[in-house]
Design a protein around this motif. Structure first.
Motif, PDB file in Angstrom:
ATOM      1  N   ASP A  16       0.830  -1.210   0.000  1.00 54.62           N
ATOM      2  CA  ASP A  16       0.000   0.000   0.000  1.00 54.62           C
ATOM      3  C   ASP A  16       0.861   1.256   0.000  1.00 54.62           C
ATOM      4  O   ASP A  16       0.585   2.215  -0.714  1.00 54.62           O
ATOM      5  N   GLN A  17       1.922   1.224   0.819  1.00 49.74           N
ATOM      6  CA  GLN A  17       2.800   2.396   0.909  1.00 49.74           C
ATOM      7  C   GLN A  17       3.485   2.659  -0.432  1.00 49.74           C
ATOM      8  O   GLN A  17       3.584   3.795  -0.876  1.00 49.74           O
ATOM      9  N   PHE A  18       3.952   1.589  -1.075  1.00 51.88           N
ATOM     10  CA  PHE A  18       4.582   1.761  -2.386  1.00 51.88           C
ATOM     11  C   PHE A  18       3.578   2.338  -3.383  1.00 51.88           C
ATOM     12  O   PHE A  18       3.899   3.213  -4.171  1.00 51.88           O
ATOM     13  N   ARG A  19       2.355   1.843  -3.323  1.00 49.90           N
ATOM     14  CA  ARG A  19       1.348   2.282  -4.303  1.00 49.90           C
ATOM     15  C   ARG A  19       0.984   3.754  -4.130  1.00 49.90           C
ATOM     16  O   ARG A  19       0.503   4.395  -5.058  1.00 49.90           O
ATOM     17  N   GLU A  20       1.198   4.287  -2.926  1.00 49.30           N
ATOM     18  CA  GLU A  20       0.903   5.708  -2.705  1.00 49.30           C
ATOM     19  C   GLU A  20       1.958   6.615  -3.320  1.00 49.30           C
ATOM     20  O   GLU A  20       1.739   7.810  -3.473  1.00 49.30           O
ATOM     21  N   LEU A  21       3.133   6.066  -3.663  1.00 46.62           N
ATOM     22  CA  LEU A  21       4.198   6.894  -4.245  1.00 46.62           C
ATOM     23  C   LEU A  21       3.891   7.168  -5.720  1.00 46.62           C
ATOM     24  O   LEU A  21       3.264   6.348  -6.388  1.00 46.62           O
TER      25      LEU A  21
END
Lengths: 278, 469
Positions: A142-147
């Motif tokens: 999820d964190q990667f996808r927010e970048l």
């Protein structure tokens, strides 16, 4: 003592601690690491910064429960204290602008994330390859996808999620398509080694963040030495990032594995003496 | 005191009072101190041998010029507190230096009694007074605060000395220590059997009594730096005593094999992390049965003797010159051999060889012979052609010195020499007017007494500079 502010569990064996450490948060950079000594009888273990916030005065690191120290850590929770955390240590990852591929494998994803985030923040074009043995071990998706990434590729060894196989498959395609100029890789030794071999085939520069055993972590003991380009280097002060095509991977993996028997003894001793299981 | 007509008459021909050493084969099984030190009777008896020379050569031999005949006189008078005060004028760490100084090439090497008889046991007497500190209770005087703040980087002997001097002069002193405990090389380097950690702890506690604040886990150059300390935290000066740095390596094949250690790691695992108590403590180490140690200095001796205490059946210390050229203290070589360490002279390692498990299993060596003297004045070892042979081992330790500490140039903007050590003048001033430096980071790996002396010297210079601004 360092107070744990928050504990996040990502999977059965993977946790994140947010720890009060304002001075460390003020000076941390992507790619750097910290040394944890969990308690008075603890060993010193390196973990890479997963995140930090200078204004709020905290740092975060992610760990997977593998041995005695990580088991001890996993039993702590918000409000508990860690005896010692030393850092930031090591050189920050060198990041010029341009087109990057950031590869994270397994718990290495926790290290890949702040590097990808820092690259995005400075305006680089970033592609990320996330690799794990199986879907449950895939961290921080999820964190990667927010970048603001150009693209995100996921591989799992067992095909339970994303592409079945290993990170070198999408990496090779990116090398062939000339879509990238730099590669950063962090994860298990075989993953980094084969990423380096793939990149070498296409003359693609690749840096790897190495994770040898450390004792002091501050440039004194020499335990973390690795052979790079035929020369002895110290991951704690010369690294942890090195040109992955020049690392002696066989040496690194032999040294990493050299305390397996002692790790088992420590776990056995823990089972025998730990009050929580009696 | 032997008096004739009220005048002291020394007895230099009496035998030197022997050290109270533990039996070698018993002590080599654990980490107990090698000797228990002089009793009061021993100390007085030995003090009675001193000639009380008008122009004492021993003082000339001391790198910090301790008034040796004076403190020995105080021992004769049984004024131990007074004796300690005499030492402390020049040396803040008598318990440490009495144990680790190379007395045979310093004070005792110059002692006039030593020309015809055994020299006075100055080291033992210094240590005796240092160890009496708890009992004689000399309370240090601290001047009122002068409003100036000094940051000391590192809590080894140099940092301790500088911090103590400045604190007594009324400075607000903070020590920044990278590890979780203080003492620097006294803690991670010198083993318990040679320097009990309780003594180091006492010295650190002594600093706190003087009002010195110690911040642990604080790596200056990463966690903070000179800019922040001066401009944000209000420090007026900094003393850099970060110690020697990373170990030198032989640069021969197989040096990175599992089972090949450099002495810094081997000793740190035990001394700092207590690997000898694994698994009660979490840090493991390797317990070799057949250990080869390379080097001829104190660190090599410490590693060899640690290997014995970790259960080795056979420990060979291999040196490329002969025993006569070894830089180690005589006492250490003597103790090591007494405990069962075998010394192999005139050999040089060529390659570490692994067995099928990947661990080191033997070392290929080459015989050497001594040629012409080199820059150090010692005869240079030259390989003997065709003399190669192999020795089995399951653990090898290299102890061939250190390079400059990589943090030398990171903590603050100071000029380094071509080897990476900090350039200073005789007072410890660096190229940066707010930064002083001393100890191994200036001289390269040297002795505790020199590092201590440099800390004291720099403290005087810092005091003069800051109070005259």
């Amino acid at each position: 003592m360092f107070k744990i502010l928050e504990k996040t569990q990502y999977s059965e064996n993977v946790f994140k601690f947010r720890v009060h450490a304002p001075q460390m948060a003020k000076h941390a950079h992507a790619g750097q690491f910290l040394m944890v000594r969990a308690n008075e009888t603890g060993e010193r273990v390196p973990f890479t910064f997963a995140d930090w916030n200078a204004e709020e005065g905290w740092i975060e690191f992610i760990f997977m429960v593998i041995g005695k120290t990580t088991t001890d850590l996993s039993q702590l929770g918000a409000g508990d204290e860690i005896a010692d955390i030393t850092g930031p240590l090591g050189k920050p990852t060198e990041m010029d602008n341009g087109s990057w591929c950031v590869i994270g494998g397994g718990v290495g994803l926790a290290i890949a994330y702040p590097v990808a985030r820092a690259l995005c923040a400075q305006g680089a074009k970033v592609r990320v390859i996330m690799g794990a043995r199986t879907k449950d071990l895939l961290l921080l998706e999820d964190q990667f996808r927010e970048l603001p990434l150009e693209n995100l590729y996921i591989t799992t060894d067992d095909g339970s999620y994303g592409e079945k196989g290993v990170v070198t498959q999408p990496l090779e395609r990116l090398c062939i398509d000339h879509e990238i100029e730099h590669v950063f890789a962090v994860g298990p030794v075989p993953m980094m080694k084969f990423s380096a071999l793939t990149c070498a085939k296409y003359d693609m520069p690749i840096i790897a963040s190495l994770n040898p055993i450390m004792v002091d972590g501050t440039g004194m003991c020499g335990c973390c030495r690795v052979e790079v380009d035929g020369k002895t280097k110290f991951a704690c002060v010369d690294g942890p990032d090195f040109d992955a095509t020049k690392v002696n991977w066989a040496d690194l993996s032999a040294r990493q594995a050299s305390y397996r028997a002692e790790e088992a003894t420590a776990m056995e001793h823990r089972r025998e003496t730990c009050a929580c299981h009696s | 005191m032997p008096l004739v007509n009220g005048k002291y008459v020394p007895n230099p021909k009496a035998p030197r009072v022997a050290a109270n050493e533990e039996p070698a084969y018993e002590r080599a099984k654990d980490f107990r101190p090698v000797d228990t030190g002089y009793t009061i009777e021993n100390a007085i008896e030995e003090a009675n041998r001193c000639l009380d020379c008008k122009r004492p050569k021993c003082v000339e031999g001391c790198p910090v010029g301790i008034n040796i005949p004076k403190f020995i006189e105080k021992i004769r008078e049984e004024d131990f507190g007074g004796g300690l005060d005499v030492i402390r004028e020049s040396n803040l760490l008598p318990s440490v230096c009495g144990r680790v100084c190379p007395q045979e090439s310093q004070c005792e090497g110059q002692c006039v009694v030593g020309i015809k008889n055994d020299p006075i046991a100055i080291g033992q007497l210094e240590r005796f007074l240092g160890d009496m500190a708890g009992e004689v209770g000399s309370t240090p005087k601290v001047k009122p605060k002068n409003g100036k703040k000094v940051a000391v980087v590192g809590s080894g002997p140099s940092g301790i000395a500088c911090a103590a001097e400045l604190a007594r002069e009324g400075f607000e002193v903070t020590i920044f220590e990278a590890f979780f405990t203080g003492g620097g090389v006294l803690t991670y380097g010198i083993p318990e059997f040679r320097l009990p950690k309780a003594i180091v702890k006492r010295e650190i506690e002594g600093l706190k009594d003087l009002g010195v604040e110690i911040v642990y886990d604080a790596v200056v150059g990463r966690w903070t730096d000179a800019d922040e300390l001066f401009n944000e935290k209000g420090y007026d000066a900094m003393y850099m005593a970060v110690g020697a740095g990373l170990p030198k390596f032989l640069n021969i094949p197989g040096e990175n094999l599992p089972g090949v250690f450099c002495a810094n790691e081997y000793l740190t695992r035990v001394n700092l992390m207590k690997a000898n108590k694994f698994p009660e403590y979490d840090t493991p180490t390797k317990h070799g049965k057949h250990v080869l140690v390379f080097g001829g200095g104190n660190v090599a001796m410490d590693a060899a003797r640690t290997a014995l205490r970790l259960g080795a059946d056979k420990v060979i210390l291999a040196y490329r010159r002969t025993k006569a050229e070894m830089p180690a203290r005589l006492a250490e070589v003597h103790h090591a051999e007494e405990e069962g360490v075998e010394i192999m002279e005139l050999v040089n390692p060529l390659e570490f060889i692994a067995d099928e498990s990947g661990f080191v299993s033997k070392v290929r060596l080459q015989r050497m012979e001594l040629g012409e003297p080199d820059d150090s004045g010692r005869r240079r070892p030259v390989p003997v052609e065709g003399s190669e042979f192999e020795v089995d081992c399951d653990l090898a330790v290299t102890a061939i010195g250190t390079n400059a500490n990589p943090f030398a140039g990171m903590a603050g903007d100071v000029e380094l020499n071509r080897w990476g050590y900090i350039e200073t003048d005789a007072d410890g001033r660096t190229s940066n007017p707010k930064i002083w430096a001393g100890g191994d980071i200036v001289t390269g790996a040297a002795t505790v007494i020199l590092a201590m002396g440099a800390g004291k010297q720099a403290a005087a210079s810092i005091k003069e500079t800051l109070l005259n601004q």
